[in-house]
Design a protein around this motif. Structure first.
Motif, short mmCIF file in Angstrom:
data_model
loop_
_atom_site.label_atom_id
_atom_site.label_comp_id
_atom_site.label_asym_id
_atom_site.label_seq_id
_atom_site.Cartn_x
_atom_site.Cartn_y
_atom_site.Cartn_z
N VAL A 12 0.86 -1.20 0.00
CA VAL A 12 0.00 0.00 0.00
C VAL A 12 0.89 1.24 0.00
CG1 VAL A 12 -0.23 0.04 2.53
CG2 VAL A 12 -1.95 1.18 1.10
N PHE A 13 0.48 2.22 -0.78
CA PHE A 13 1.17 3.50 -0.83
C PHE A 13 0.16 4.60 -0.63
CE2 PHE A 13 3.84 0.70 -3.38
CZ PHE A 13 5.07 0.89 -2.78
N HIS A 21 -2.95 3.82 -3.09
CA HIS A 21 -2.69 2.90 -4.18
C HIS A 21 -2.36 1.56 -3.53
CE1 HIS A 21 -1.68 6.08 -7.46
NE2 HIS A 21 -2.93 6.13 -7.05
N VAL A 22 -3.12 0.54 -3.92
CA VAL A 22 -3.05 -0.75 -3.25
C VAL A 22 -2.72 -1.84 -4.27
CG1 VAL A 22 -4.34 -2.37 -1.80
CG2 VAL A 22 -4.82 0.07 -1.64
N GLU A 28 -3.24 -7.11 -9.16
CA GLU A 28 -3.86 -5.84 -9.57
C GLU A 28 -3.41 -4.69 -8.69
OE1 GLU A 28 -8.15 -5.17 -10.53
OE2 GLU A 28 -8.26 -7.32 -10.12
N TRP A 29 -3.10 -3.57 -9.34
CA TRP A 29 -2.93 -2.29 -8.65
C TRP A 29 -4.26 -1.58 -8.70
CZ3 TRP A 29 0.75 -0.35 -5.67
CH2 TRP A 29 2.06 -0.83 -5.79
N ARG A 30 -4.75 -1.11 -7.56
CA ARG A 30 -6.03 -0.41 -7.54
C ARG A 30 -5.90 0.88 -6.73
NH1 ARG A 30 -10.27 -3.82 -9.43
NH2 ARG A 30 -11.85 -2.66 -8.31
N GLU A 79 -13.59 -3.84 -3.49
CA GLU A 79 -14.84 -3.44 -4.16
C GLU A 79 -14.94 -1.93 -4.32
OE1 GLU A 79 -17.79 -5.30 -1.69
OE2 GLU A 79 -17.13 -7.30 -2.35
N GLN A 80 -14.37 -1.17 -3.38
CA GLN A 80 -14.50 0.27 -3.43
C GLN A 80 -13.34 0.95 -4.16
OE1 GLN A 80 -15.63 2.12 0.23
NE2 GLN A 80 -17.49 0.91 0.34
N SER A 81 -12.49 0.17 -4.80
CA SER A 81 -11.35 0.73 -5.50
C SER A 81 -11.50 0.51 -7.00
CB SER A 81 -10.06 0.10 -4.97
OG SER A 81 -10.10 -1.30 -5.14
#
Length: 86
Positions: A12-13, A21-22, A28-30, A79-81
């Protein structure tokens, strides 16, 4: 099991504002805009730019956690990303 299939958080960033950014275990990056959640308990304490930045990975839960003790269900985070173009 269903829980086993859900992606875990690997990295996580902090981005800017209340955005993260996860990187999930499915590769996957989301991007997740968290500001909407910060009005709700138990996240109200994080409605402060400095507190919000104190993030780390909780390896046991496989998700994002904060220094002040909050964490977030990785399924909700997913789900929220939205997918990021990297």
């Amino acid at each position: 099991s269903r829980m086993k299939d859900l992606p875990r958080v690997v990295k996580v960033f902090f981005c800017e504002g209340y955005k993260l950014h996860v990187f999930f275990s499915n590769g996957e990056w989301r991007g997740c805009e968290m500001s909407g959640m910060l009005a709700q308990r138990p996240y109200q304490q994080l409605n402060d730019p400095i507190a919000f930045r104190h993030i780390h990975i909780d390896d046991v839960a496989g998700t994002v956690a904060w220094l002040s003790g909050q964490d977030i269900n990785p399924a909700i985070l997913y789900e929220q990303s939205r997918p990021l173009d990297v």
